[in-house]
Design a protein around this motif. Structure first.
Motif, PDB file in Angstrom:
ATOM      1  N   THR A 136     -17.902  43.694  43.712  1.00  0.00           N
ATOM      2  CA  THR A 136     -18.297  44.180  45.040  1.00  0.00           C
ATOM      3  C   THR A 136     -18.242  43.060  46.069  1.00  0.00           C
ATOM      4  O   THR A 136     -17.936  43.292  47.248  1.00  0.00           O
ATOM      5  N   ALA A 137     -18.518  41.835  45.623  1.00  0.00           N
ATOM      6  CA  ALA A 137     -18.485  40.680  46.522  1.00  0.00           C
ATOM      7  C   ALA A 137     -17.071  40.154  46.741  1.00  0.00           C
ATOM      8  O   ALA A 137     -16.886  39.131  47.413  1.00  0.00           O
ATOM      9  N   GLY A 138     -16.075  40.839  46.187  1.00  0.00           N
ATOM     10  CA  GLY A 138     -14.686  40.447  46.410  1.00  0.00           C
ATOM     11  C   GLY A 138     -14.154  39.433  45.419  1.00  0.00           C
ATOM     12  O   GLY A 138     -13.112  38.819  45.660  1.00  0.00           O
ATOM     13  N   VAL A 139     -14.842  39.272  44.288  1.00  0.00           N
ATOM     14  CA  VAL A 139     -14.410  38.309  43.269  1.00  0.00           C
ATOM     15  C   VAL A 139     -13.707  39.065  42.139  1.00  0.00           C
ATOM     16  O   VAL A 139     -14.283  39.985  41.543  1.00  0.00           O
ATOM     17  N   ARG A 179     -30.864  37.141  39.442  1.00  0.00           N
ATOM     18  CA  ARG A 179     -29.506  37.411  38.970  1.00  0.00           C
ATOM     19  C   ARG A 179     -28.720  38.233  39.985  1.00  0.00           C
ATOM     20  O   ARG A 179     -27.487  38.190  40.022  1.00  0.00           O
ATOM     21  N   ASN A 180     -29.445  38.965  40.815  1.00  0.00           N
ATOM     22  CA  ASN A 180     -28.779  39.811  41.803  1.00  0.00           C
ATOM     23  C   ASN A 180     -28.183  39.026  42.966  1.00  0.00           C
ATOM     24  O   ASN A 180     -27.546  39.604  43.835  1.00  0.00           O
ATOM     25  N   ALA A 181     -28.383  37.708  42.956  1.00  0.00           N
ATOM     26  CA  ALA A 181     -27.740  36.860  43.965  1.00  0.00           C
ATOM     27  C   ALA A 181     -26.382  36.349  43.490  1.00  0.00           C
ATOM     28  O   ALA A 181     -25.678  35.665  44.249  1.00  0.00           O
ATOM     29  N   LEU A 182     -25.989  36.675  42.259  1.00  0.00           N
ATOM     30  CA  LEU A 182     -24.777  36.081  41.689  1.00  0.00           C
ATOM     31  C   LEU A 182     -23.529  36.367  42.525  1.00  0.00           C
ATOM     32  O   LEU A 182     -22.701  35.479  42.736  1.00  0.00           O
ATOM     33  N   GLY A 183     -23.381  37.603  42.999  1.00  0.00           N
ATOM     34  CA  GLY A 183     -22.195  37.933  43.788  1.00  0.00           C
ATOM     35  C   GLY A 183     -22.071  37.061  45.024  1.00  0.00           C
ATOM     36  O   GLY A 183     -20.989  36.528  45.327  1.00  0.00           O
ATOM     37  N   GLN A 184     -23.172  36.886  45.748  1.00  0.00           N
ATOM     38  CA  GLN A 184     -23.157  36.044  46.942  1.00  0.00           C
ATOM     39  C   GLN A 184     -22.854  34.589  46.606  1.00  0.00           C
ATOM     40  O   GLN A 184     -22.092  33.925  47.305  1.00  0.00           O
ATOM     41  N   VAL A 185     -23.466  34.114  45.525  1.00  0.00           N
ATOM     42  CA  VAL A 185     -23.242  32.724  45.121  1.00  0.00           C
ATOM     43  C   VAL A 185     -21.788  32.510  44.716  1.00  0.00           C
ATOM     44  O   VAL A 185     -21.129  31.562  45.161  1.00  0.00           O
ATOM     45  N   ALA A 186     -21.274  33.398  43.876  1.00  0.00           N
ATOM     46  CA  ALA A 186     -19.927  33.227  43.341  1.00  0.00           C
ATOM     47  C   ALA A 186     -18.864  33.315  44.426  1.00  0.00           C
ATOM     48  O   ALA A 186     -17.878  32.557  44.407  1.00  0.00           O
ATOM     49  N   SER A 187     -19.056  34.209  45.374  1.00  0.00           N
ATOM     50  CA  SER A 187     -18.024  34.412  46.411  1.00  0.00           C
ATOM     51  C   SER A 187     -17.847  33.191  47.300  1.00  0.00           C
ATOM     52  O   SER A 187     -16.820  33.053  47.965  1.00  0.00           O
ATOM     53  N   LYS A 188     -18.831  32.282  47.305  1.00  0.00           N
ATOM     54  CA  LYS A 188     -18.699  31.042  48.083  1.00  0.00           C
ATOM     55  C   LYS A 188     -17.999  29.935  47.298  1.00  0.00           C
ATOM     56  O   LYS A 188     -17.643  28.899  47.866  1.00  0.00           O
ATOM     57  N   LEU A 189     -17.819  30.174  46.000  1.00  0.00           N
ATOM     58  CA  LEU A 189     -17.245  29.124  45.153  1.00  0.00           C
ATOM     59  C   LEU A 189     -15.844  29.444  44.660  1.00  0.00           C
ATOM     60  O   LEU A 189     -15.096  28.533  44.278  1.00  0.00           O
ATOM     61  N   GLY A 190     -15.463  30.705  44.612  1.00  0.00           N
ATOM     62  CA  GLY A 190     -14.147  31.060  44.110  1.00  0.00           C
ATOM     63  C   GLY A 190     -13.841  32.525  44.330  1.00  0.00           C
ATOM     64  O   GLY A 190     -14.702  33.304  44.750  1.00  0.00           O
ATOM     65  N   ARG A 191     -12.599  32.888  44.015  1.00  0.00           N
ATOM     66  CA  ARG A 191     -12.164  34.285  44.190  1.00  0.00           C
ATOM     67  C   ARG A 191     -11.746  34.929  42.878  1.00  0.00           C
ATOM     68  O   ARG A 191     -11.584  36.139  42.802  1.00  0.00           O
ATOM     69  N   GLY A 200     -12.888  13.680  35.465  1.00  0.00           N
ATOM     70  CA  GLY A 200     -13.213  13.996  36.849  1.00  0.00           C
ATOM     71  C   GLY A 200     -13.878  15.352  36.949  1.00  0.00           C
ATOM     72  O   GLY A 200     -14.145  16.013  35.924  1.00  0.00           O
ATOM     73  N   PRO A 201     -14.175  15.801  38.168  1.00  0.00           N
ATOM     74  CA  PRO A 201     -14.844  17.089  38.355  1.00  0.00           C
ATOM     75  C   PRO A 201     -14.063  18.235  37.714  1.00  0.00           C
ATOM     76  O   PRO A 201     -12.832  18.198  37.615  1.00  0.00           O
ATOM     77  N   VAL A 202     -14.785  19.258  37.279  1.00  0.00           N
ATOM     78  CA  VAL A 202     -14.160  20.471  36.765  1.00  0.00           C
ATOM     79  C   VAL A 202     -14.281  21.555  37.827  1.00  0.00           C
ATOM     80  O   VAL A 202     -14.982  21.399  38.825  1.00  0.00           O
ATOM     81  N   MET A 203     -13.565  22.660  37.612  1.00  0.00           N
ATOM     82  CA  MET A 203     -13.649  23.759  38.567  1.00  0.00           C
ATOM     83  C   MET A 203     -15.092  24.264  38.654  1.00  0.00           C
ATOM     84  O   MET A 203     -15.885  24.044  37.734  1.00  0.00           O
ATOM     85  N   PRO A 204     -15.470  24.891  39.770  1.00  0.00           N
ATOM     86  CA  PRO A 204     -16.856  25.348  39.926  1.00  0.00           C
ATOM     87  C   PRO A 204     -17.334  26.147  38.723  1.00  0.00           C
ATOM     88  O   PRO A 204     -16.591  26.947  38.143  1.00  0.00           O
ATOM     89  N   LEU A 205     -18.585  25.905  38.364  1.00  0.00           N
ATOM     90  CA  LEU A 205     -19.162  26.467  37.156  1.00  0.00           C
ATOM     91  C   LEU A 205     -20.547  27.020  37.492  1.00  0.00           C
ATOM     92  O   LEU A 205     -21.371  26.331  38.098  1.00  0.00           O
ATOM     93  N   ILE A 206     -20.788  28.275  37.135  1.00  0.00           N
ATOM     94  CA  ILE A 206     -22.095  28.909  37.341  1.00  0.00           C
ATOM     95  C   ILE A 206     -22.683  29.243  35.975  1.00  0.00           C
ATOM     96  O   ILE A 206     -21.982  29.757  35.097  1.00  0.00           O
ATOM     97  N   ALA A 207     -23.971  28.948  35.804  1.00  0.00           N
ATOM     98  CA  ALA A 207     -24.670  29.280  34.561  1.00  0.00           C
ATOM     99  C   ALA A 207     -25.749  30.315  34.835  1.00  0.00           C
ATOM    100  O   ALA A 207     -26.533  30.167  35.771  1.00  0.00           O
ATOM    101  N   LEU A 208     -25.768  31.346  34.008  1.00  0.00           N
ATOM    102  CA  LEU A 208     -26.789  32.397  34.095  1.00  0.00           C
ATOM    103  C   LEU A 208     -27.362  32.591  32.692  1.00  0.00           C
ATOM    104  O   LEU A 208     -26.857  33.389  31.894  1.00  0.00           O
TER     105      LEU A 208
END
Length: 401
Positions: free
Chosen positions: A57-60, A20-32, A128-136
């Motif tokens: 902290t990751a700028g999101v 779960r501690n990778a979420l900031g890095q993952v999210a910052s590559k997909l959106g702001r 069609g595609p939806v905006m980026p989606l992360i599941a935790l």
């Protein structure tokens, strides 16, 4: 036999304790600008608050929506999407149990394509595609982190409904079994039994003729080579880990097996589909208001007994995956496991009134997508026999049919 398979899965699936501690890095590559969808209880949880801080902290930029309710009433998804538009998110993150993840999927559809949830009921209705989606996920059961499905409850229809589209599979899923350590034993049992039912129904689903275009015409194509791999893996993991996780919630190894089992079961049924146990649970759940996982697991041994003439090879493989000595041991062993972790044994135990069995039979047979996925046909008379057995607890009567 021609080997046929299809896989629909997140673009990236990250599994492991602490991930779960990778979420900031993952999210910052997909959106702001992230809309984080959760429920009221989790929104106060220290782990959740640390995750939000990590995103910032990751700028999101983050807007938390803690309005998720159990079973996701349709109108709550509409309200959530409407409230988020002024924030203008370019990323949706679902954190929580299956309802939170399904809510996040539906909100992502509405924010991207507009309209109402009813516009997207059924298969392939998302355009069609939806905006980026992360599941935790924070529970191990629905497999929503890996599936093309969002389940909602519609008060006008009095049953649960589904949006089924490859476009709503999360872009990234982060599965951290440490997030399930505080899950109570009863919820661990219900969620894990749901996952095992997903795996069994995917593994024993009907096998369709793999004509070219099958996967473009159906979200759920039936049993196939790749879904079998995930389903059998899930059955083995859940068999090894579920009872131990219910008995000792601090057992991180058991928790990891259950979570990985739930995810791989999601990968299996996300293409193979589920069948009669799920069809019956929709009307049963509407009448009894019992947890979905408890209902499908209660029904699973009876459905397996009915299907026995059509699933001999699968029972043999399940016996090997679980270390049982014979295929004939599989159904009693599954029923025994469910009994030990507290799953009700009969429809009577679920609280279903006997005079509603005819209505349940009619409604179940009307859910054609699931009944047609069952490996052995079930007409109305057969369905009534199955329900009688599940109400009285008479597994033997089905094994003789």
């Amino acid at each position: 036999m021609t080997i046929f398979g299809t896989i629909r899965a997140p673009r990236e699936l990250i599994f492991g304790a602490g991930q779960r501690n990778a979420l900031g890095q993952v999210a910052s590559k997909l959106g702001r600008r992230a809309l984080v969808v959760t429920d009221e209880r989790l929104a106060r949880d220290p782990d959740f608050l640390r995750v939000v801080e990590q995103l910032e902290t990751a700028g999101v930029s983050v807007k938390v929506d803690a309005s998720t309710l159990p079973d996701v009433p349709v109108e709550t998804a509409v309200t959530s999407a409407d409230a988020a538009r002024s924030f203008a998110p370019d990323l949706v993150i679902g954190i929580g149990g299956g309802s939170c993840l399904d809510m996040a999927k539906c909100v992502a559809v509405l924010l991207t394509h507009g309209g109402h949830p009813q516009d997207y009921y059924g298969e392939f209705m998302v355009p069609g595609p939806v905006m980026p989606l992360i599941a935790l996920p924070t529970t191990a059961g629905t497999g929503s982190e890996a599936t093309p499905v969002a389940v909602l409850s519609d008060s006008e229809r009095h049953l649960k409904v589904g949006i089924s589209s490859p476009f709503i599979i999360p872009t990234v899923s982060i599965c951290d079994p440490e997030l399930t350590l505080t899950c109570p034993s009863s919820l661990t049992a219900i969620a894990g039994a749901d996952a095992l039912t997903h795996a069994i129904e995917a593994f024993t689903a009907i096998r369709r003729d793999p004509v070219p275009g099958l996967a473009q015409e159906r979200v759920f194509v039936g049993k196939n080579a790749t879904s079998d791999h995930f389903a059998l893996t899930a059955i083995g993991l859940l068999w090894e880990g579920l009872e131990a996780a219910c008995t000792n919630g601090d057992n991180i190894e058991a928790r990891a097996k259950v979570m990985l089992g739930a995810t791989t079961a999601g990968l299996a049924f996300g293409v193979a589909g589920t069948a009669a146990a799920h069809a019956i649970q929709y009307p049963v759940g509407a009448l009894t208001h019992t947890a979905h996982g408890a209902g499908v697991a209660c029904l699973m041994p009876y459905v397996m007994a009915w299907n026995t003439p059509a699933i001999g090879p699968e029972l043999d493989q399940i016996a090997k995956a679980t270390g049982l000595s014979s295929p004939t041991d599989v159904i009693p062993a599954i029923a025994g496991l469910f009994g030990r972790i507290g799953i009700p044994k009969t429809l009577r135990d679920l609280g279903l009134a006997e005079d509603r069995l005819d209505w349940v039979a009619e409604q179940s047979c009307g859910i054609a997508r699931l009944i047609q996925n069952n490996p052995r046909p079930l007409d109305l008379a057969d369905m009534r026999k199955l329900l009688d057995a599940a109400y009285s607890g008479d597994l033997a009567s089905l094994e003789m049919n």
